[in-house]
Design a protein around this motif. Structure first.
Motif, PDB file in Angstrom:
ATOM      1  N   ILE A   1       0.860  -1.292   0.035  1.00 35.46           N
ATOM      2  CA  ILE A   1      -0.040  -0.041  -0.033  1.00 35.46           C
ATOM      3  C   ILE A   1       0.861   1.276  -0.090  1.00 35.46           C
ATOM      4  O   ILE A   1       0.292   2.429   0.008  1.00 35.46           O
ATOM      5  N   SER A   2       1.975   1.081   0.043  1.00 32.35           N
ATOM      6  CA  SER A   2       3.086   2.375   0.037  1.00 32.35           C
ATOM      7  C   SER A   2       3.036   3.168  -0.799  1.00 32.35           C
ATOM      8  O   SER A   2       3.754   4.267  -1.013  1.00 32.35           O
ATOM      9  N   ASP A   3       2.754   2.664  -2.077  1.00 31.48           N
ATOM     10  CA  ASP A   3       2.981   3.246  -3.144  1.00 31.48           C
ATOM     11  C   ASP A   3       1.848   3.295  -4.243  1.00 31.48           C
ATOM     12  O   ASP A   3       1.080   2.156  -4.142  1.00 31.48           O
ATOM     13  N   VAL A   4       1.707   4.375  -5.018  1.00 31.44           N
ATOM     14  CA  VAL A   4       0.556   3.917  -6.299  1.00 31.44           C
ATOM     15  C   VAL A   4       1.033   3.962  -7.532  1.00 31.44           C
ATOM     16  O   VAL A   4       2.209   4.650  -7.826  1.00 31.44           O
ATOM     17  N   ASN A   5       0.515   3.048  -8.301  1.00 31.00           N
ATOM     18  CA  ASN A   5       1.151   3.106  -9.575  1.00 31.00           C
ATOM     19  C   ASN A   5       0.246   3.923 -10.621  1.00 31.00           C
ATOM     20  O   ASN A   5      -0.899   3.679 -10.678  1.00 31.00           O
ATOM     21  N   LEU A   6       0.698   5.326 -11.017  1.00 30.35           N
ATOM     22  CA  LEU A   6       0.024   6.303 -11.376  1.00 30.35           C
ATOM     23  C   LEU A   6      -0.671   5.619 -12.929  1.00 30.35           C
ATOM     24  O   LEU A   6      -1.831   6.150 -13.243  1.00 30.35           O
ATOM     25  N   PHE A   7      -0.239   4.753 -13.615  1.00 29.76           N
ATOM     26  CA  PHE A   7      -0.540   4.353 -15.002  1.00 29.76           C
ATOM     27  C   PHE A   7      -1.762   3.687 -14.902  1.00 29.76           C
ATOM     28  O   PHE A   7      -2.960   3.647 -15.654  1.00 29.76           O
ATOM     29  N   GLY A   8      -2.091   3.024 -13.496  1.00 30.79           N
ATOM     30  CA  GLY A   8      -3.428   2.335 -13.453  1.00 30.79           C
ATOM     31  C   GLY A   8      -4.450   3.266 -13.136  1.00 30.79           C
ATOM     32  O   GLY A   8      -5.515   2.964 -13.236  1.00 30.79           O
ATOM     33  N   LEU A   9      -4.255   4.366 -12.657  1.00 30.44           N
ATOM     34  CA  LEU A   9      -5.381   5.479 -12.363  1.00 30.44           C
ATOM     35  C   LEU A   9      -6.589   5.533 -13.379  1.00 30.44           C
ATOM     36  O   LEU A   9      -7.355   5.861 -13.159  1.00 30.44           O
ATOM     37  N   GLY A  10      -5.719   5.719 -14.621  1.00 32.01           N
ATOM     38  CA  GLY A  10      -6.502   6.120 -15.847  1.00 32.01           C
ATOM     39  C   GLY A  10      -7.568   4.771 -16.074  1.00 32.01           C
ATOM     40  O   GLY A  10      -8.614   5.158 -16.308  1.00 32.01           O
TER      41      GLY A  10
END
Lengths: 264, 266
Positions: free
Chosen positions: B115-124
């Motif tokens: 949970i400590s990071d978010v993968n930007l590409f998946g937000l779209g």
């Protein structure tokens, strides 16, 4: 003049040798493509059912078409990323004072990296496609013509890719325009299926755009070769090469004027 | 037990809030990434639209089924990237000795790492899926519930698979390429209808590379509700999560610290 071109031949040669420094990595990077080729073989088999062909393409032709189309597309390296990075970081200043043309340097590197990638794709993908659908429906006489068409396609692609990279002189992020152009090239360039399989209206639109001469044209030439078809393709490619080459030259000339170097 | 559960919930939601705030700090970049994924996913839908304009039906699958499949896949992938964004980086973290940071803290290292990071590409993708579902598929309460459940189960399976393949680094050392290729293979298979595959490959895409569990199974479920398919989907999510936890804990016993000094800003 010859000495000038020997420089770029040297850059091409060094790039090819660099790419071959890690041959296993080159092969492993194709695993994704091999999966795509397998999946599409199953998809076309399921779609054809009892039919021999769709819009005149048999299963073997569809898959060999796709292999060459993917090979062309994947070997057209994203040189826009390198140029974009250099422009943003200012490293372009180090390249501009070298005794080689900035664009021709990247063109030689683009071809070197692309040649290795294309060769690996055709060998590994070709082995899989041969096993799945049989030998390629390609006649020996077509090979030089197809290679020339692929080379011109790569040159046009370089002009587009480099042009997008040079947009970094004026934009915060050139990835948006790149993504749009790349995806249009995928769909309307006939990457995943020949343009004849498109619905009529979309096929008409695709035929007006340059993307078909980058991927569909050379791939189709490999399946249905005739000297007249080859010459027609070269003519259209030459026209678009002139257009994109001019745009690239103008972008470069304007962009370089934006570079200011502070010594220290 | 309840207090512990509440503490965990606060911890996880706090991390998600911080990650979201960090992502939204660079608004232009965020919007650009989201638009990029919309274009990327949209092009694939365009391909399928062109394909089915000719093919009409392929072994019982039509354009509507494919659109549903893509809506579920993109939602699942997007949720996994947003909520467990570090799953795909596990092999890298292990190889570079960057797990030390999580091992030194009192929270469970696996959950903390995920949970400590978010993968930007998946937000779209997380936005694309619901948009496609609402605009291009028949919307009913039952289908919406199944859509959300399938998205969550898919996210759990994606994250679990990322943990399982990433954990190979505990045994193989540098397994980044292998883990990435395995995940991309699974993702690839998830975007095609299972009906086009036969025999051993069909078994593989429902087990070892569970792409069909994330894509085709929910699409079938939303076409025609079947309690057994729903149970299978939920069971698969639980099973993969348990296997992921087990594999990670087993591998962690072999982990050796790289004595790497790391700093994290939150």
């Amino acid at each position: 003049m010859i000495r000038q071109w020997r420089k770029y031949a040297g850059i091409f040669s060094i790039t090819v040798r660099q790419q071959w420094a890690y041959p296993l990595e080159q092969v492993l990077s194709n695993v994704f493509l091999l999966i795509i080729l397998y999946v599409f073989t199953q998809l076309w088999k399921a779609t054809l059912g009892d039919r021999d062909s769709i819009e005149g393409y048999t299963l073997a032709q569809l898959m060999w078409y796709m292999l060459l189309a993917e090979g062309i597309h994947l070997s057209q390296i994203r040189v826009n990323l390198d140029i974009d990075r250099e422009v943003r970081s200012g490293d372009i200043a180090y390249r501009l004072n070298k005794p080689v043309s900035y664009l021709l340097y990247y063109y030689a590197e683009f071809l070197g990296r692309g040649a290795v990638r294309l060769a690996v794709i055709l060998v590994t993908g070709g082995a899989l496609v041969w096993w799945l659908v049989g030998p390629p429906p390609l006649i020996a006489a077509a090979l030089p013509a197809v290679l020339l068409a692929v080379l011109i396609s790569h040159t046009i692609s370089f002009c587009i890719n480099a042009g997008v990279g040079l947009l970094a002189f004026w934009t915060e992020d050139s990835s948006g325009p790149w993504l749009l152009i790349d995806r249009l090239r995928m769909i309307l360039g006939g990457l995943l299926m020949p343009i004849e399989v498109f619905p009529d209206f979309i096929a008409q639109v695709a035929r007006w755009l340059p993307f078909q001469y980058l991927i569909y044209g050379p791939a189709r030439l490999s399946l249905i070769y005739s000297p007249a078809a080859a010459l027609s393709l070269y003519g259209h490619q030459a026209l678009w090469l002139a257009v994109f080459g001019t745009v690239l030259a103008l972008l470069y000339r304007r962009g370089v004027r934006e570079v200011s170097v502070s010594g220290g | 037990m309840a207090a512990r559960w509440r503490a965990w919930t606060r911890f996880v939601t706090a991390y998600w809030r911080i990650n979201l705030a960090a992502v939204l700090e660079y608004r232009a970049s965020f919007i650009s990434q989201v638009l990029g994924m919309f274009i990327n996913d949209g092009i694939w839908l365009a391909f399928w639209a062109l394909f089915f304009a000719r093919a009409k039906v392929v072994r019982g699958w039509d354009a509507q089924d494919i659109i549903t499949l893509w809506a579920v896949i993109t939602l699942a992938f997007g949720l996994h990237c947003a909520l467990a964004g570090n799953a795909l980086r596990l092999a890298t973290l292990i190889t570079r000795g960057q797990l030390d940071y999580y091992l030194a803290l009192p929270k469970d290292p696996l959950v903390h790492m995920l949970i400590s990071d978010v993968n930007l590409f998946g937000l779209g993708d997380a936005l694309f899926g619901p948009v496609v579902y609402l605009l291009l598929t028949p919307v009913t309460w039952e289908r919406t519930a199944l859509f959300l459940i399938s998205g969550l189960c898919g996210a759990v399976i994606f994250a679990s698979f990322g943990v399982i393949t990433g954990s190979l680094a505990f045994w193989l050392g540098n397994a980044e390429t292998l883990a990435r290729q395995a995940f991309e293979g699974m993702l690839n298979f998830s975007t095609y209808p299972d009906a086009i595959f036969n025999g051993a490959v069909k078994v593989v895409i429902y087990t070892v590379l569970p792409g069909a569990v994330v894509g085709s199974l929910p699409a079938r479920l939303m076409r025609q509700f079947d309690g057994r398919l729903l149970a299978a989907e939920l069971g698969a999510a639980v099973l993969f999560a348990l296997v992921a936890v087990g594999v990670f804990r087993l591998g962690l016993r072999r982990y050796e610290s790289g004595n790497l000094l790391t700093m994290r800003g939150q």
